[in-house]
Structure formats: C-alpha cells, structure tokens
Design an enzyme around this catalytic site. Structure first.
Site, PDB file in Angstrom:
ATOM      1  N   ASN A  71       0.666  -1.036  -0.021  1.00 48.73           N
ATOM      2  CA  ASN A  71      -0.170   0.222   0.004  1.00 48.73           C
ATOM      3  C   ASN A  71       0.561   0.928  -0.026  1.00 48.73           C
ATOM      4  OD1 ASN A  71       1.091  -0.631   2.880  1.00 48.73           O
ATOM      5  ND2 ASN A  71      -0.999   0.962   3.785  1.00 48.73           N
ATOM      6  N   GLU A  76       6.723  -2.886  11.896  1.00 48.19           N
ATOM      7  CA  GLU A  76       4.802  -2.278  11.837  1.00 48.19           C
ATOM      8  C   GLU A  76       3.790  -3.072  11.023  1.00 48.19           C
ATOM      9  OE1 GLU A  76       4.593   0.573  13.117  1.00 48.19           O
ATOM     10  OE2 GLU A  76       6.983   1.184  13.912  1.00 48.19           O
ATOM     11  N   CYS A 132      -2.603   1.616   6.906  1.00 44.97           N
ATOM     12  CA  CYS A 132      -2.942   0.845   8.576  1.00 44.97           C
ATOM     13  C   CYS A 132      -3.515   1.492   9.330  1.00 44.97           C
ATOM     14  CB  CYS A 132      -1.995   0.349   8.968  1.00 44.97           C
ATOM     15  SG  CYS A 132      -0.603   1.328   8.867  1.00 44.97           S
TER      16      CYS A 132
END
Ligand code: NAP
Ligand code: G3H
Length: 503
Positions: free
Chosen positions: A167, A263, A297
């Site tokens: 992304n 992450e 996210c």
C-alpha cells in the site's frame, strides 16, 4: 511527463530486473511474476522470481560492502541522501504515474507518496547531529572516580533487510532505506510482489546520487517463497518490516537474535463523545476511513459513538461518503480498486457476515470488478467479524456505545494497538481516555495517521514492535559503541577541599 524515460538497464521489454552490486540482473530461475494494474488488469511489468542462491549472493554482497560504507563520513552519507531526495522530486510525476498503475493509488496521492519520501530523505540527511554521542564520568556511582570515563557514539548494525507492503511500496521502503544508510548500514530491499516496480527505481536513484555499488541492493520474489529464508538468514543483522500482523509475527518467531522493527496491522477506533464538533469529526472519519479505499494501516476502522451524537453523526458521515468519487485512479478518484480480487472477496465476506448477524446497511455493499463501493454498517455488535478484523478496504462499522468506559473496553479488546481517536470538546475527558487506550498513538480531534514523519510511530500488541519516525528509526538501526577510559593516578591534581568524618 507520463512516460518515464527509463534511465538504465532496469528492464528489458516488460521484464524488470533485480539489483545487485550496482548491476541489473535476470534471475537464473527463469521465472517472473506479473504485476497487473488492479483497475484495468493490464500488465504493468514482470519482476524476477529470485532463487535462494541469489538471496545468498545479494546478502553476501551487502555484507562485503559494510566496511566501505560505514567508514564513509557522515557528511558524505548525508550528501548522497540529499541528492537522492532531489532526484525523487524531479521524477515524482513519472514515478507517481507508475505507482498509480501498479497499485491503483489515486494519482495525486501516488505523486505525494514520492515527494513525501524525498522529504524523509532530506530530513534524515539533516539529522546528522543525532549521532553526536555522549561522555559520562564514573563518579556518580560510589566506588568510582572521574578517572573512569565512558565515551559513547553510535555505530551501524551491518546488513539491514527492508521489507515493504503493497500500500506504500515506495514510501515505506524509503522510510527504512534512508535511516539505514544514514546510520552506515548496507541494505537489502525486498519490495512487495503486488507493487514492486516503483520501488525498484531506488536502485537508479541511489546510484545516480553517488552511492557505491553493493551498499544498496534489491531482491525480488514472492514472500511465500523467499521470505522465511531472507529473514532467518544468518548474515542479516537487522530487519525493518511493514506489513500484516500475520507475517510480522512469523518473522518475530523465526528471525533469531536480530533487532526487529515491525509496523503491522491496525483496527483504529474513533470514540465520539456527545459534545464533539460534528464538522471536524465527520471530515476526519470520512477521509480517515476511505482514502485509498481504506487500504491504510492507520485507516479509521471502527467508530464508537455515544448515544447523543450517533444518529446525527451517521447521517452526516453517510452524506459526505456518498459524495466520494469512485473509479479510475488516473482521474484521482478517492475510491478505486482494491489490490486484487482475493482481497475484494475477503472484504465482501466481512460485510456479508455482519449483515447476516443483524448489522444495518447504510450505504455501499456494491462491487464492480476490484472496486467495492464505500460501505457503512450501523448496529455492529461484538459477535461480528467486522468489529475485530482489519478489512483493508472501504468498510466502516459503527458500534454504538453508552459510556466512555465501554468505548475504552471495546477499543482495548482488539488484538491490535496502532492508534486511537477521541473526538470531544472536553479536553480533560479526552486526556483521561487517552491514558487508558492501549495503542501507540492517540489522536485528539483528528484522524489516525502516521505523519508527520519525525513523529514517533508505533503499535502495541499485534500492531508492532519498535518505533519508526526519523530519529527513532536511526536509533533502531544503529547501536551505542562504548569506549571506557581508565585514567591512572599519575598526573592527578591534589584536591583542594577536605571533608569531616560525618559529612
Ligand atoms: P503482507 O502480505 O504482510 O506483505 C508485506 C511484505 O512482506 C511484502 O513485501 C511481502 O512480499 C512480504 N512477505 C510475505 N511473506 C513473507 C515472509 N514469509 N517473510 C518475509 N516477508 C514476507 O502485507 P501487505 O498485504 O503488503 O500489506 C497490508 C498489511 O500491512 C495490512 O495488514 C496493513 O495494516 C499492514 N501495514 C501496516 C503499516 C504500519 O505502519 N503499521 C503500514 C502499511 C501496511 P510478497 O508481496 O512477495 O508476498
Ligand atoms: O498504511 C500504513 C501507513 O503507515 C499509513 O500511513 O497514515 O500516512 O497514510 P499514513
């Protein structure tokens, strides 16, 4: 300027190469992986499916080049990063266009992703003084004197493996590469298989900026085939990974004793108190939930409204959501395709499950090819999957709550802990709720977001390990080196004051 004039031998026809020791190479596997435009299914290019032998080779090369790079003066490393940033800005349009085609990101956001990465490179280059170190005298502890002196400075870790998600394939590669190089490490980048092409251009950018060959390398291939081998490789000294919690947790299990920066996923909840400013809240929720079709996210992934504001809030959020432009990312539509049809199937499954269990459909639940219309669900309850799972798509569940305590309980029950949001005019209440939320960051009267990029960015629980953000990533990608001087009594000056016994 949509047709990017390729500046090197990065590809032959549609076949992009991988980048090792300053050379563009074709894999001996003879296999390639296609990259399709998720909007119109056109082939954008193919990448090399590298072998484990090629993984060994590239890691060896990165390892061999640690010495030369770590001894390169900091000001020189900063100069190369700054030059790379200038090239990114210069090429932001063609790179953004390629990014738009390979992952379906709206064109303006795709160009911004390149410029934002250039900003990270510039800011990292400007952070030279973070490496200044410190000197500590020993006499703070009984039994030691000022003649014992520690000098601490930071040194690189070695070979840093950077793995980025689909992304933000360019930006979340760059936010790892810049601090890794600045700290004096050599780098192996593994970009995502859906969306690897723009990130391959880091090879050209860094070469043109003056980085010696072999300090930065790119391996391509499916994570399911070479991922475990890469992360558990004994010559990788540190891993910086952004992606799903599932893969991140697997890395933590198999990587061995390597420092990790992970992450991962999120399920960020927006708690809306009755006194919230409706305009501010609606704007934050709609842009937060639906930009890049929810494939962030940090997207707003659930809304927890109090009874006094719930109806009005849902009405206004729906009104604004229905105004969102849907379609071709080349026309900068907010809602575009999800990355592939499997992901659409997963998102549809979450919607179907909620509707079967009694959620109320407010808008959406429509699909054409890879586009899912922005979908709002009311009366979502905790037996529905959408209350807990990360859709990574344009679905926004409203879970009505009766008190701040209930909001905290539902927020914290999630396995994720990336960010949380509180919308209220009551700053004392906001602060009290913020202290109770088990997340990396709490936003007060704003949408969840990673930036600005010098802020710390982290997740608790299944959302991550370690902290990103320029200063924090530099720290994570280097370690203190301590040299202790033990001066002798020789040459010690006579002390001028004397103390009584009971002093
Ligand atoms: P993903 O499927 O976990 O893939 C991420 C990267 O890991 C890709 O480069 C992938 O390569 C690679 N990979 C796959 N299997 C691997 C393995 N066994 N070992 C090592 N690497 C492996 O995630 P994604 O679908 O690209 O991204 C979406 C997810 O990332 C969401 O959950 C989102 O929340 C999370 N995300 C988190 C943040 C954050 O900062 N917290 C930011 C962005 C995204 P292949 O593509 O070749 O499989
Ligand atoms: O997808 C995860 C990114 O780290 C989110 O970044 O909040 O700037 O969109 P963003």
């Amino acid at each position: 300027m949509k047709n990017f004039q390729e500046l090197s031998e990065i590809k032959e026809g549609n076949n992009y190469k991988y980048y090792s020791n300053g050379k563009w190479q074709t894999s001996l596997s003879g296999k390639t992986i296609p990259v399709h435009n998720p909007y119109n299914k056109e082939l954008v290019g193919n990448i090399q499916a590298c072998t484990k032998e090629e993984v060994d080779e590239i890691i060896n090369i990165a390892h061999e080049n640690i010495e030369c790079w770590k001894d390169t003066p900091l000001h020189k490393r900063a100069e190369i990063l700054s030059k790379a940033a200038n090239l990114m800005v210069k090429w932001s349009e063609p790179l953004g266009y390629l990014l738009m085609k390979e992952i379906g990101k709206p064109i303006n956001s795709a160009i911004s992703e390149i410029v934002r990465t250039a900003d990270i490179f510039k800011a990292t280059a400007d952070s030279r003084t973070l490496f200044s170190g410190e000197t500590i005298l020993g006499d703070a502890f009984e039994g030691y004197t000022k003649e014992k002196i520690s000098m601490t400075y930071r040194v690189p870790l070695g070979v840093v493996l950077c793995i980025s998600p689909f992304n933000y394939p360019f930006n979340l590669a760059g936010s790892k590469i810049a601090p890794a190089l600045m700290a004096g490490n050599s780098v192996v980048l593994k970009p995502p298989s859906p969306g690897p092409l723009t990130a391959l251009h880091f090879g050209i950018i860094l070469e043109k900026a003056g980085l010696p060959p072999g300090v930065f390398n790119i391996i391509t291939g499916r994570g399911s085939e070479i991922g475990d081998y890469l992360v558990s490789h004994h010559m990788i000294d540190m891993i910086s990974f952004t992606g799903s919690s599932e893969i991140g947790e697997n890395i933590a299990k198999i990587a061995g004793m390597k420092p990790l920066l992970l992450e991962l996923g999120g399920k960020d909840a927006a708690i809306v108190i009755d006194d919230a400013d409706l305009n501010v809240t609606v704007k934050a929720i709609v842009t937060g939930a639906f930009s890049f079709s929810g494939q962030r996210c940090t997207a707003v992934k659930r809304v927890l409204p109090m009874p006094g504001i719930a109806d009005k809030l849902i009405e206004k959020v729906t009104e604004e959501t229905l105004k969102l432009k849907i379609g071709d990312p080349a026309n900068d539509n907010t809602i575009g395709p999800l990355i592939n049809s499997e992901q659409c199937g997963y998102v549809q499954g979450l919607i179907d499950d909620a509707l079967e269990k009694g959620a109320r459909l407010i808008c959406g639940n429509k699909r054409k090819e890879n586009i899912i219309w922005p979908t709002i669900l009311d009366n979502v309850t905790d037996d529905m999957r959408i209350a807990w799972e990360e859709p990574f798509g344009p679905v926004l569940p409203f879970i009505r709550i009766k008190s701040a305590e209930e909001a905290i309980e539902i927020s914290n029950k999630s396995k994720y802990g990336l960010q949380g949001m509180i919308f209220t005019e009551n700053i004392d209440l906001a602060f009290n709720i913020a202290q109770e939320l088990d997340v990396g960051t709490v936003q007060i009267n704003g949408k969840s977001a990673r930036g600005p990029d010098h802020f710390p960015f982290l997740g608790t629980k299944s959302s991550g390990l370690g902290t990103q953000g320029i200063k924090y990533a530099l720290e994570a990608m280097s370690r203190p080196k301590v040299v202790v001087m033990n001066l002798s009594e020789r040459g010690k000056l006579v002390k001028k004051c004397s103390f009584t016994e009971d002093y």
